[in-house]
Motif scaffolding. Structure first.
Motif, PDB file in Angstrom:
ATOM      1  N   LEU A  42      15.875  21.115  33.487  1.00  0.00           N
ATOM      2  CA  LEU A  42      16.422  21.355  32.150  1.00  0.00           C
ATOM      3  C   LEU A  42      17.862  21.849  32.222  1.00  0.00           C
ATOM      4  CD1 LEU A  42      13.361  22.916  30.308  1.00  0.00           C
ATOM      5  CD2 LEU A  42      14.326  20.629  29.988  1.00  0.00           C
ATOM      6  N   SER A  43      18.161  22.659  33.230  1.00  0.00           N
ATOM      7  CA  SER A  43      19.545  23.131  33.409  1.00  0.00           C
ATOM      8  C   SER A  43      20.467  21.960  33.714  1.00  0.00           C
ATOM      9  CB  SER A  43      19.624  24.155  34.535  1.00  0.00           C
ATOM     10  OG  SER A  43      18.951  25.332  34.177  1.00  0.00           O
ATOM     11  N   LYS A  48      24.590  18.171  31.808  1.00  0.00           N
ATOM     12  CA  LYS A  48      25.025  16.800  31.521  1.00  0.00           C
ATOM     13  C   LYS A  48      25.285  16.620  30.023  1.00  0.00           C
ATOM     14  CE  LYS A  48      22.660  14.723  35.458  1.00  0.00           C
ATOM     15  NZ  LYS A  48      21.532  13.909  35.927  1.00  0.00           N
ATOM     16  N   THR A  49      24.419  17.204  29.208  1.00  0.00           N
ATOM     17  CA  THR A  49      24.581  17.098  27.754  1.00  0.00           C
ATOM     18  C   THR A  49      25.847  17.804  27.302  1.00  0.00           C
ATOM     19  OG1 THR A  49      22.172  16.987  27.482  1.00  0.00           O
ATOM     20  CG2 THR A  49      23.456  17.547  25.535  1.00  0.00           C
ATOM     21  N   GLU A  50      26.118  18.967  27.867  1.00  0.00           N
ATOM     22  CA  GLU A  50      27.340  19.700  27.519  1.00  0.00           C
ATOM     23  C   GLU A  50      28.574  18.905  27.939  1.00  0.00           C
ATOM     24  OE1 GLU A  50      26.621  23.459  29.445  1.00  0.00           O
ATOM     25  OE2 GLU A  50      25.830  24.357  27.604  1.00  0.00           O
ATOM     26  N   LYS A  51      28.521  18.277  29.111  1.00  0.00           N
ATOM     27  CA  LYS A  51      29.637  17.457  29.577  1.00  0.00           C
ATOM     28  C   LYS A  51      29.849  16.273  28.640  1.00  0.00           C
ATOM     29  CE  LYS A  51      31.328  14.871  33.550  1.00  0.00           C
ATOM     30  NZ  LYS A  51      31.024  14.312  34.856  1.00  0.00           N
ATOM     31  N   LYS A  52      28.755  15.628  28.268  1.00  0.00           N
ATOM     32  CA  LYS A  52      28.832  14.478  27.353  1.00  0.00           C
ATOM     33  C   LYS A  52      29.383  14.933  25.993  1.00  0.00           C
ATOM     34  CE  LYS A  52      27.036  10.261  26.146  1.00  0.00           C
ATOM     35  NZ  LYS A  52      27.112   9.013  26.798  1.00  0.00           N
ATOM     36  N   LEU A  53      28.938  16.095  25.524  1.00  0.00           N
ATOM     37  CA  LEU A  53      29.429  16.638  24.259  1.00  0.00           C
ATOM     38  C   LEU A  53      30.935  16.881  24.345  1.00  0.00           C
ATOM     39  CD1 LEU A  53      29.014  17.820  21.426  1.00  0.00           C
ATOM     40  CD2 LEU A  53      28.454  19.998  22.517  1.00  0.00           C
ATOM     41  N   HIS A  54      31.387  17.438  25.449  1.00  0.00           N
ATOM     42  CA  HIS A  54      32.815  17.691  25.627  1.00  0.00           C
ATOM     43  C   HIS A  54      33.599  16.374  25.609  1.00  0.00           C
ATOM     44  CE1 HIS A  54      36.468  19.667  26.944  1.00  0.00           C
ATOM     45  NE2 HIS A  54      36.565  18.792  27.925  1.00  0.00           N
TER      46      HIS A  54
END
Length: 124
Positions: A42-43, A48-54
């Motif tokens: 999950l981490s 990865k989700t935070e990177k994609k969001l950025h």
């Protein structure tokens, strides 16, 4: 002998209790390891989700800037087109005025030639 048998039974119960607790401990250890693995997965997904969001936020900022520039270009071109249409209308209006003046001048020239022709026939 009753005391030895009692102690033997107590040791057996303690042994069974120990085995039961050991089994529970192993199950809990397995659950703990599963939770650690799940937490790690999950981490990773969160990272990865935070990177994609950025990246998406950056792309959005770029798109907004391009949209702003496109709107500015459209307004500039609309202004130029409006001025060209005004100039065209002004030229057309002036062309009609010149045409009217030319027709008037042609009538004047024709009238003069008629008078000259009439005068020449009267004179000879």
């Amino acid at each position: 002998m009753g005391l030895v048998q009692e102690m033997t039974e107590k040791i057996e119960r303690m042994k069974l209790d120990f085995e039961s607790r050991d089994k529970q401990f192993m199950e809990l250890q397995g659950l703990h390891n599963s939770q650690l693995q799940l937490t790690s997965e999950l981490s990773d997904k969160l990272e990865k989700t935070e990177k994609k969001l950025h990246e998406t936020e950056h792309a959005l900022v770029d798109l907004e800037e391009r949209h702003r520039q496109a709107n500015a270009t459209i307004k500039e071109k609309e202004y130029l087109i409006s001025n060209l249409i005004k100039s065209e209308r002004s030229l057309i209006e002036r062309a009609f005025e010149l045409r009217a003046e030319l027709e008037s001048a042609a009538l004047d020239v024709s009238s003069l030639f008629t008078k000259i022709g009439l005068y020449a026939t009267l004179r000879y």
